[in-house]
Structure formats: C-alpha cells, structure tokens
Scaffold this motif. Sequence first.
Motif, PDB file in Angstrom:
ATOM      1  N   PRO A  19       0.819  -1.221   0.000  1.00  0.00           N
ATOM      2  CA  PRO A  19       0.000   0.000   0.000  1.00  0.00           C
ATOM      3  C   PRO A  19       0.849   1.266   0.000  1.00  0.00           C
ATOM      4  CG  PRO A  19      -0.015  -0.999   2.169  1.00  0.00           C
ATOM      5  CD  PRO A  19       0.704  -1.959   1.274  1.00  0.00           C
ATOM      6  N   VAL A  20       0.353   2.273  -0.713  1.00  0.00           N
ATOM      7  CA  VAL A  20       1.066   3.539  -0.887  1.00  0.00           C
ATOM      8  C   VAL A  20       0.375   4.619  -0.064  1.00  0.00           C
ATOM      9  CG1 VAL A  20       1.813   5.276  -2.555  1.00  0.00           C
ATOM     10  CG2 VAL A  20       1.708   2.864  -3.234  1.00  0.00           C
ATOM     11  N   ASP A  21       1.125   5.302   0.781  1.00  0.00           N
ATOM     12  CA  ASP A  21       0.566   6.441   1.501  1.00  0.00           C
ATOM     13  C   ASP A  21       0.296   7.576   0.525  1.00  0.00           C
ATOM     14  OD1 ASP A  21       0.812   5.105   3.913  1.00  0.00           O
ATOM     15  OD2 ASP A  21       2.830   5.876   4.276  1.00  0.00           O
ATOM     16  N   GLN A  22      -0.817   8.244   0.719  1.00  0.00           N
ATOM     17  CA  GLN A  22      -1.155   9.367  -0.154  1.00  0.00           C
ATOM     18  C   GLN A  22      -0.732  10.676   0.513  1.00  0.00           C
ATOM     19  OE1 GLN A  22      -5.147   9.130  -1.865  1.00  0.00           O
ATOM     20  NE2 GLN A  22      -5.301   7.015  -1.165  1.00  0.00           N
ATOM     21  N   PRO A  23      -0.399  11.737  -0.220  1.00  0.00           N
ATOM     22  CA  PRO A  23      -0.342  11.773  -1.676  1.00  0.00           C
ATOM     23  C   PRO A  23       0.977  11.232  -2.224  1.00  0.00           C
ATOM     24  CG  PRO A  23       0.236  13.907  -0.797  1.00  0.00           C
ATOM     25  CD  PRO A  23      -0.106  13.048   0.386  1.00  0.00           C
ATOM     26  N   ILE A  24       1.006  10.987  -3.535  1.00  0.00           N
ATOM     27  CA  ILE A  24       2.237  10.592  -4.219  1.00  0.00           C
ATOM     28  C   ILE A  24       3.129  11.827  -4.380  1.00  0.00           C
ATOM     29  CG2 ILE A  24       3.212   9.595  -6.313  1.00  0.00           C
ATOM     30  CD1 ILE A  24       1.571   7.659  -4.631  1.00  0.00           C
ATOM     31  N   LEU A  25       4.392  11.687  -4.026  1.00  0.00           N
ATOM     32  CA  LEU A  25       5.314  12.820  -4.087  1.00  0.00           C
ATOM     33  C   LEU A  25       6.241  12.696  -5.289  1.00  0.00           C
ATOM     34  CD1 LEU A  25       6.354  13.006  -0.320  1.00  0.00           C
ATOM     35  CD2 LEU A  25       4.568  14.315  -1.489  1.00  0.00           C
ATOM     36  N   PHE A  26       6.406  13.799  -6.014  1.00  0.00           N
ATOM     37  CA  PHE A  26       7.398  13.847  -7.090  1.00  0.00           C
ATOM     38  C   PHE A  26       8.679  14.507  -6.541  1.00  0.00           C
ATOM     39  CE2 PHE A  26       3.667  12.819  -9.428  1.00  0.00           C
ATOM     40  CZ  PHE A  26       4.111  12.145 -10.561  1.00  0.00           C
ATOM     41  N   GLY A  27       9.478  15.108  -7.414  1.00  0.00           N
ATOM     42  CA  GLY A  27      10.742  15.668  -6.969  1.00  0.00           C
ATOM     43  C   GLY A  27      11.804  14.601  -6.759  1.00  0.00           C
ATOM     44  N   GLN A  28      11.714  13.518  -7.525  1.00  0.00           N
ATOM     45  CA  GLN A  28      12.678  12.412  -7.479  1.00  0.00           C
ATOM     46  C   GLN A  28      12.757  11.767  -6.100  1.00  0.00           C
ATOM     47  OE1 GLN A  28      16.356  13.018  -9.776  1.00  0.00           O
ATOM     48  NE2 GLN A  28      15.598  15.076 -10.268  1.00  0.00           N
ATOM     49  N   ARG A  29      11.655  11.791  -5.377  1.00  0.00           N
ATOM     50  CA  ARG A  29      11.594  11.128  -4.078  1.00  0.00           C
ATOM     51  C   ARG A  29      11.305   9.648  -4.273  1.00  0.00           C
ATOM     52  NH1 ARG A  29      10.579  14.265   0.230  1.00  0.00           N
ATOM     53  NH2 ARG A  29      11.337  12.405   1.328  1.00  0.00           N
ATOM     54  N   GLU A  30      11.964   8.814  -3.505  1.00  0.00           N
ATOM     55  CA  GLU A  30      11.717   7.369  -3.565  1.00  0.00           C
ATOM     56  C   GLU A  30      11.001   6.932  -2.303  1.00  0.00           C
ATOM     57  OE1 GLU A  30      13.975   3.173  -4.635  1.00  0.00           O
ATOM     58  OE2 GLU A  30      15.054   5.078  -4.725  1.00  0.00           O
ATOM     59  N   ARG A  31       9.984   6.109  -2.487  1.00  0.00           N
ATOM     60  CA  ARG A  31       9.189   5.617  -1.368  1.00  0.00           C
ATOM     61  C   ARG A  31       9.157   4.102  -1.406  1.00  0.00           C
ATOM     62  NH1 ARG A  31       3.313   8.109  -0.653  1.00  0.00           N
ATOM     63  NH2 ARG A  31       4.641   9.942  -0.405  1.00  0.00           N
ATOM     64  N   LEU A  32       9.307   3.478  -0.257  1.00  0.00           N
ATOM     65  CA  LEU A  32       9.275   2.023  -0.182  1.00  0.00           C
ATOM     66  C   LEU A  32       7.884   1.553   0.238  1.00  0.00           C
ATOM     67  CD1 LEU A  32      12.682   1.309   1.619  1.00  0.00           C
ATOM     68  CD2 LEU A  32      12.211   1.469  -0.840  1.00  0.00           C
ATOM     69  N   VAL A  33       7.439   0.441  -0.377  1.00  0.00           N
ATOM     70  CA  VAL A  33       6.158  -0.163  -0.028  1.00  0.00           C
ATOM     71  C   VAL A  33       6.384  -1.647   0.263  1.00  0.00           C
ATOM     72  CG1 VAL A  33       4.815   1.472  -1.387  1.00  0.00           C
ATOM     73  CG2 VAL A  33       5.608  -0.648  -2.458  1.00  0.00           C
ATOM     74  N   PRO A  34       5.504  -2.289   1.017  1.00  0.00           N
ATOM     75  CA  PRO A  34       5.746  -3.679   1.413  1.00  0.00           C
ATOM     76  C   PRO A  34       5.602  -4.695   0.297  1.00  0.00           C
ATOM     77  CG  PRO A  34       4.083  -2.636   2.828  1.00  0.00           C
ATOM     78  CD  PRO A  34       4.369  -1.700   1.719  1.00  0.00           C
ATOM     79  N   HIS A  35       4.766  -4.391  -0.716  1.00  0.00           N
ATOM     80  CA  HIS A  35       4.435  -5.416  -1.702  1.00  0.00           C
ATOM     81  C   HIS A  35       4.563  -4.876  -3.122  1.00  0.00           C
ATOM     82  CE1 HIS A  35       2.887  -7.817   1.595  1.00  0.00           C
ATOM     83  NE2 HIS A  35       2.094  -6.819   1.953  1.00  0.00           N
ATOM     84  N   GLY A  36       4.993  -5.755  -4.012  1.00  0.00           N
ATOM     85  CA  GLY A  36       5.039  -5.451  -5.432  1.00  0.00           C
ATOM     86  C   GLY A  36       5.006  -6.745  -6.225  1.00  0.00           C
ATOM     87  N   ALA A  37       4.310  -6.722  -7.364  1.00  0.00           N
ATOM     88  CA  ALA A  37       4.204  -7.948  -8.166  1.00  0.00           C
ATOM     89  C   ALA A  37       3.893  -7.605  -9.613  1.00  0.00           C
ATOM     90  CB  ALA A  37       3.113  -8.854  -7.604  1.00  0.00           C
ATOM     91  N   LEU A  38       4.387  -8.451 -10.520  1.00  0.00           N
ATOM     92  CA  LEU A  38       4.036  -8.391 -11.939  1.00  0.00           C
ATOM     93  C   LEU A  38       2.951  -9.423 -12.170  1.00  0.00           C
ATOM     94  CD1 LEU A  38       4.495  -7.474 -14.876  1.00  0.00           C
ATOM     95  CD2 LEU A  38       6.266  -9.239 -15.042  1.00  0.00           C
ATOM     96  N   LEU A  39       1.761  -8.972 -12.570  1.00  0.00           N
ATOM     97  CA  LEU A  39       0.595  -9.845 -12.628  1.00  0.00           C
ATOM     98  C   LEU A  39      -0.198  -9.599 -13.908  1.00  0.00           C
ATOM     99  CD1 LEU A  39      -0.560  -9.132  -8.968  1.00  0.00           C
ATOM    100  CD2 LEU A  39       0.575 -11.222  -9.755  1.00  0.00           C
ATOM    101  N   LEU A  40      -1.061 -10.546 -14.230  1.00  0.00           N
ATOM    102  CA  LEU A  40      -1.977 -10.362 -15.355  1.00  0.00           C
ATOM    103  C   LEU A  40      -3.020  -9.316 -14.988  1.00  0.00           C
ATOM    104  CD1 LEU A  40      -3.052 -11.261 -18.140  1.00  0.00           C
ATOM    105  CD2 LEU A  40      -4.455 -12.949 -16.922  1.00  0.00           C
ATOM    106  N   GLY A  41      -3.223  -8.345 -15.869  1.00  0.00           N
ATOM    107  CA  GLY A  41      -4.197  -7.300 -15.641  1.00  0.00           C
ATOM    108  C   GLY A  41      -5.108  -7.090 -16.834  1.00  0.00           C
ATOM    109  N   GLY A  42      -5.922  -6.074 -16.720  1.00  0.00           N
ATOM    110  CA  GLY A  42      -6.946  -5.798 -17.719  1.00  0.00           C
ATOM    111  C   GLY A  42      -8.279  -6.351 -17.249  1.00  0.00           C
TER     112      GLY A  42
END
Length: 308
Positions: A19-42
């Motif tokens: 999960p991503v805390d809102q809001p999303i920050l630009f300015g080349q800031r990097e944020r870590l999240v607990p989960h990520g996956a490449l999955l079938l979508g659409g």
Amino acid sequence: MTYDLLVIGDANPDVVVGPVDQPILFGQRERLVPHGALLLGGSGAIMACGAARLGLRVAFVGRVGADAAGDFVRTALASHGVDVSAMIVDASLPTALTTVLTSGDDRAMITSPGCLPATTANDVPTALLRSVRHVHASSFYLMPELAAGLAGLFKEAKAAKATTSLDPNDDPSGRWDRMVLDPVLRVTDYFLPNASEAQLLTGHPSTKDAAGILARRGPLVVVKDGAAGALAHDGTKVASAPALAVETVDAVGAGDSFDAGFVAARLNGFGRARALAMAAACGSLSTRGAGGTAAQADWELALGSVTA
C-alpha cells in the motif's frame, strides 16, 4: 455451443505496488512499499480468468503487441484455462501496460494503452461469436473503435441466442459519452458498472436511482459498491446482496471477479437474487490476494460462501 463465454476486451501486465501512503510525491523522491508484483491485468482478462476458475469454457478476443509483454499476457491467460487462439498479435503497436498503486481498498491506475485503441469489432471471428452462450465486453471507454461497433456485435450474438454483458470501467477522458453507450445498452442483458461509474454516467448521486435510470435503457443494471455490497435494478424492482467479510490484501480486479461470478451464476441457471449473491461473494473473495487473479474463487468456494 463450443464455449460458455466469450470475453472481448483488454489484457495487459499489471505492476501492482502498495500500500502507498497518499499523496504521491514527485521531486525524485523514492518511497518504499511492502508489496510489489508483476501480474496479469486488464478488466477483460481478469474476468475471463475468474469465469474459467468458476468452471466455464472461456475464449478471449483482444489485442497484444508482438513483444515480451504480449507473450506474458497470452501465456498467463492460457495458464488459467482461457482459450487465446483468437487473440490478435499486433506487430505495429505495443502491449498495453498498467501500474496499479494500492491504498487500503482504493487504487490508482496509470495505463499506457498501446494497442488497446486499435481493437475493433472486426477482430471477433464470426464463427466464434456464433459458438458461445454469452458475450462479455470490458473497458468500453478504453477501446473507442470496439465501442463504436459493439452494438452490432451484440445484436449478432443475440441473434445466435447468446446473452450479453458489459462492464464500462472508467473513462479516462471524463466525458462519459452516452451517445455511443446507449445503443449498446439496448442490446445488453447485464450492465455491470460500479457505483461511481453509474453515478458519473447519469449525473445522479444516488446509486439506486442511477441504476434505475440506466435500467430504463433496457438492461438489468448490476452495480458493484465495494464493502457496501451490490444491487441489481431492472427498472422497477431492486435486489441487493452484501459483501463478504474477508481479510483484504487489495481490491485489484474485484469488480471483474464479481462480473465473472454473476455471469457464471446466470449461465448455471441461478435467479437474479442468488446470482447477485454469488457475484458479491466472488468479488469479496478475490480481494484476499494481490492482483486480480491470485485469490479468485472456484465454484464450490463461492457457493459455500453464499449458502453458509
């Protein structure tokens, strides 16, 4: 009939992070999240996989590029038991790609549409269209060429004794054009928006009233409303079903699993109210895993959840 269900729509890889805390920050800031996956979508692909998981014989028509992402999509669909022999590999355009940012039960999606806008009604083989019990279309506003020809496609399907359904999904343009949609609704048996989509399509803040307005165009309107459950409106009578209480990982594709549950239940002879309950169970159960397909229910699990 060769197939129970033909799905016409979008298929792409999803990169799901959160999960991503809102809001999303630009300015080349990097944020870590607990989960990520490449999955079938659409939406269409997830619905097709959900229907196959529920025991239907499913074929899929859509476009992918002649690239690694397209190979991933076709392999993933086939691994879920979906027939992809009629999919078009577009040598001139790339496969669509989506990044999904999850936050609680909400999400934001960023999509590069690639070959999706090139999808047309002519991509569907006539023999395939005439060999199915039900035809479902997804992501109406992402594929304008398909949208323009969908009424004719649904008329042909209904002439061959098939039933039809449509999930509009979001309109990235924000226009929610009813001029193109209304002729399709007149040949649609089940219209499957979520609550926000129903409200935006009608300009009415009440989900129930918005569903009634859309039902006057002809279809049974089945509205998904997350944790609030779902309702079905035929223009006169309203049925409702609660969501299941489950431990949610994310809600990606829950509406598409809902669609699969409703169509599968109707094809298995369920009445409107019981089909709505099955659909709500399928949507709820799908949220137990990351992405759209990992936690989709089989028929026994969904049915047991409804009758428990």
